[in-house]
Motif scaffolding. Structure first.
Motif, PDB file in Angstrom:
ATOM      1  N   VAL A 137      69.666   8.237  53.011  1.00  0.00           N
ATOM      2  CA  VAL A 137      69.191   7.647  54.246  1.00  0.00           C
ATOM      3  C   VAL A 137      69.591   6.173  54.257  1.00  0.00           C
ATOM      4  CG1 VAL A 137      66.890   6.980  53.475  1.00  0.00           C
ATOM      5  CG2 VAL A 137      67.267   7.552  55.860  1.00  0.00           C
ATOM      6  N   ARG A 183      72.331   4.899  53.164  1.00  0.00           N
ATOM      7  CA  ARG A 183      73.703   4.756  53.630  1.00  0.00           C
ATOM      8  C   ARG A 183      73.760   4.799  55.153  1.00  0.00           C
ATOM      9  NH1 ARG A 183      76.874   9.450  52.432  1.00  0.00           N
ATOM     10  NH2 ARG A 183      76.882   9.626  54.688  1.00  0.00           N
ATOM     11  N   LYS A 184      72.992   5.756  55.721  1.00  0.00           N
ATOM     12  CA  LYS A 184      72.978   5.876  57.178  1.00  0.00           C
ATOM     13  C   LYS A 184      72.415   4.607  57.818  1.00  0.00           C
ATOM     14  CE  LYS A 184      72.080  10.819  56.902  1.00  0.00           C
ATOM     15  NZ  LYS A 184      70.947  11.744  56.931  1.00  0.00           N
ATOM     16  N   THR A 218      74.953   1.811  57.633  1.00  0.00           N
ATOM     17  CA  THR A 218      75.967   2.054  58.671  1.00  0.00           C
ATOM     18  C   THR A 218      75.437   1.642  60.040  1.00  0.00           C
ATOM     19  OG1 THR A 218      76.602   4.003  57.387  1.00  0.00           O
ATOM     20  CG2 THR A 218      77.549   3.794  59.596  1.00  0.00           C
ATOM     21  N   GLY A 219      74.201   2.012  60.315  1.00  0.00           N
ATOM     22  CA  GLY A 219      73.594   1.693  61.602  1.00  0.00           C
ATOM     23  C   GLY A 219      73.507   0.195  61.835  1.00  0.00           C
ATOM     24  N   ARG A 246      65.774   7.791  62.563  1.00  0.00           N
ATOM     25  CA  ARG A 246      66.421   8.392  61.388  1.00  0.00           C
ATOM     26  C   ARG A 246      65.432   8.496  60.221  1.00  0.00           C
ATOM     27  NH1 ARG A 246      69.928  11.833  61.243  1.00  0.00           N
ATOM     28  NH2 ARG A 246      68.396  12.825  59.954  1.00  0.00           N
ATOM     29  N   SER A 300      72.392  14.319  64.213  1.00  0.00           N
ATOM     30  CA  SER A 300      72.808  12.929  64.033  1.00  0.00           C
ATOM     31  C   SER A 300      72.248  12.055  65.148  1.00  0.00           C
ATOM     32  CB  SER A 300      74.336  12.861  64.034  1.00  0.00           C
ATOM     33  OG  SER A 300      74.760  11.540  64.257  1.00  0.00           O
ATOM     34  N   SER A 315      78.240  14.884  60.120  1.00  0.00           N
ATOM     35  CA  SER A 315      77.040  14.950  59.273  1.00  0.00           C
ATOM     36  C   SER A 315      76.820  16.350  58.715  1.00  0.00           C
ATOM     37  CB  SER A 315      75.811  14.486  60.048  1.00  0.00           C
ATOM     38  OG  SER A 315      75.423  15.451  60.981  1.00  0.00           O
TER      39      SER A 315
END
Ligand SMILES: Nc1ncnc2c1ncn2[C@@H]1O[C@H](COP(=O)(O)OP(=O)(O)OP(=O)(O)O)[C@@H](O)[C@H]1O
Ligand SMILES: [Mg+2]
Lengths: 256, 332
Positions: free
Chosen positions: B17, B19-20, B23-24, B189, B270, B320
């Motif tokens: 999470v 990493r996501k 990225t966000g 998320r 996603s 994803s």
């Protein structure tokens, strides 16, 4: 509470006078059963005898028309499955009830998440701690190699085991298994029951299991309860119960 | 059945999470950084895509629990009207405050309906939410103090007590919308990956087992409904801040239809995909409107059909959880 009685004599479950009708079908009548802590009780009976109905009534899926169910000394008659589960009663299903779209591991993590009375909105469901506990339980059922697979794609026997493993996340005091070996080939039944019983041994737990295979019953049950058209027709040790004429006539079909 | 010793050692890559989220955050920063260099029409398009995307993100909250709302225009409208009213009637002008008030207003309106709506599934859930949104549409059209079918205008909001000049406001509202939408997206998320988020996915798959494991299906659905309203209300408020205008069409069924379109296009796996889908919709809307004004819905329809045919889990499946989308033949 009374003075501590000897450990083997506390009835965990006491069902009295359970009645259930579906239209003209009598699924349960005059059903009375006491189960002592730590016992392994096998429920037997031909198709439609009322075994699943009994499990459904204990676990709250079906409300009995009459009668009462006590867990320890608390009345649980007619409570919701969720409430009964939280009191330490878990079950598996004749047809495994899983999350087909999720992986085997995620199925276990759902079980973990559901146990929390107030599940978190922000902590991670796949925390290292939760994953570790889930994997440990999967390991007890020899399911580690399937952890990452999607449930929709795993074989029936694996699903049966996963169904039981999920039930164990509550650390139940009373576990009801509805036909743990159904849909599994004859050669696999014993290895499978070995895995299940071995996994259960690690906790002191009272187990009721529905079973059609009498070899399995004789091997794993301390006591046998036989159903016939909603009625209990025998309730004794496997040797005595399986030799009873009514059981041989209506259940095992060895007496004509 | 193999023995324990023979099992291969399990490596569980914790689906990051972090990493996501990183990225966000990077994406939000990038969008803000390039903002000053983008033409005005494009920043406006992104502003609309981001704020509308929040409403579709709300539908994703519900979709993850197995239901789709066809009336999410309702919370979009409530968020917009509440923010605009707070501005016009109460003289409250802070952009961030108005956004929050819009979200809160929508959540409060949704709250009393949540326990009822949580009992319905499938087409009944969809129709019930649609009916609610159309009732609100009818009320808004008939309410003259709210401008009836024309709605009403609001002025320029302030930010941290600063008046925003007309020319400046577009440039301020763009990063503001990007930051707030981005923050909500990141929070979504985190929620999706939380125990409650996982229970939602479980409800979608098998309600009976959720109850048998000790969790409440109804409570899960009700919470998702209110959260979806909060998120959608924020989207409505942000939209009104940029448009400077609100009208009953916010709650009209075609508006709700567009939100559903975006949610299906993006898929529920996603969060980012929802905003990509929302941007796609805004692009198709502006360009088709320019070149074939009478047939732009046709273009949308063909686009949706193509995605459903080739990416049944939405465009999010492009990046994803790939292994989970592979259909292993046989059982099911
Ligand atoms: N929900 C229900 N609605 C109507 N009839 C039911 C329902 N559940 C069970 N029955 C009926 O009650 C009787 C007992 O069913 P039950 O499922 O308890 O049998 P069982 O002993 O588990 O049989 P099997 O070995 O086939 O699983 C059957 O005649 C069945 O058709
Ligand atoms: Mg049965």
């Amino acid at each position: 509470m009374s003075a501590t009685p000897s450990q083997g004599s506390i009835p965990v479950l006491r069902a009295t006078g359970l009645e259930k009708r579906f239209g003209a079908v009598v699924a349960a009548t005059e059903v009375c059963l006491e189960v002592i802590a730590g016992e392994r009780v096998s429920l037997i009976g031909s198709n439609g005898a009322g075994k699943t109905t009994f499990v459904n009534m204990i676990t709250g899926y079906i409300k009995p028309d009459a009668g009462s169910i006590l867990l320890d000394d608390r009345d649980i008659t007619g409570l919701e499955p969720r409430t009964i589960n939280r009191m330490g009663v878990a079950r598996s299903f004749q047809i495994p009830q899983l999350y087909a779209e999720l992986s085997v591991l995620d199925n276990m993590l759902v079980a973990t998440a559901c146990q929390d009375r107030h599940p978190s909105f922000w902590r991670q469901a796949r925390s290292a701690d939760a994953v570790e506990r889930a994997l440990a339980l999967l390991a007890r059922f020899n399911l580690l190699e399937h952890a990452e697979q999607r449930v929709a794609g795993v074989p029936g026997g694996i699903r049966k085991l996963l169904d039981i493993a999920m039930a164990l996340t509550v650390q139940p005091r009373l576990l009801l298994l509805d036909e743990p070996t159904s849909g599994v080939s004859v050669e696999e039944k014993f290895p499978m029951m070995d895995i299940v019983m071995h996994a259960l041994e690690q906790e002191v737990m009272t187990v009721l299991f529905v079973e059609h295979d009498m070899d399995i019953v004789e091997r794993y049950a301390d006591r046998v309860v036989a159903f016939y058209s909603g009625r209990i027709i025998a309730n004794d040790t496997p040797q005595i119960a399986l030799a009873a004429p009514d059981v041989r006539r209506y259940v095992t079909g060895t007496l004509h | 059945m193999r023995s324990l010793i023979n099992d291969p050692p399990i490596k569980t890559p914790p689906p990051g999470v972090q990493r996501k989220l990183i990225t966000g955050v990077a994406l939000i920063a990038l969008l803000i950084a390039v903002g000053p260099f983008l033409p005005k029409w494009l920043t406006f398009l992104i502003t609309m895509a981001a704020s509308h995307g929040l409403v579709s993100l709300g539908i994703i909250f519900l979709m993850r629990g197995g239901v789709v709302s066809f009336g999410q225009g309702l919370v979009f409208a409530i968020g917009g009207y509440v923010a605009a009213l707070a501005f016009v009637k109460l003289g409250f002008t802070d952009a961030i405050g108005l956004t929050f008030i819009g979200g809160l207003g929508a959540a409060l309106v949704a709250l009393p309906f949540a326990p009822l709506i949580a009992r319905y599934r499938g087409i009944f859930f969809a129709m019930l939410t649609l009916a609610l949104s159309m009732v609100v549409y009818g009320i808004l059209v008939k309410t003259d103090v709210l401008g009836g079918s024309d709605g009403f205008n609001m002025g320029r909001p302030t930010l941290f007590g600063q008046q925003l000049a007309d020319i400046l406001s577009g440039y301020v509202l763009y990063p503001l919308t990007v930051v707030i939408s981005g923050a909500v997206a990141l929070a979504a998320r985190v929620y999706f990956d939380s125990p409650r988020g996982l229970i939602s996915l479980a409800v979608r798959d098998n309600e009976l087992r959720v109850e048998y494991l000790g969790a409440s299906v109804r409570q899960t659905m009700a919470i998702n409904f209110v959260l979806a309203a909060f998120v959608g209300g924020i989207g409505g408020a942000l939209t009104v801040l940029s448009l400077g205008h609100v009208n009953p069409d916010f709650s009209y069924w075609t508006t709700s239809g567009e939100f559903v379109f975006v949610a299906i296009l993006g898929g529920y796996h996603s969060v980012l995909a929802v905003f990509v889908a929302s941007t796609v919709l805004e692009i198709v809307r502006s360009f088709s409107g320019l070149y074939f004004p009478d047939t732009w819905q046709l273009v949308l329809g063909v686009f949706l059909l193509t995605v459903i045919r080739f990416l049944p889990h939405g465009i999010g499946s492009l990046w994803s959880n790939r292994e989970l989308f592979k259909r292993k033949g046989g059982e099911k």
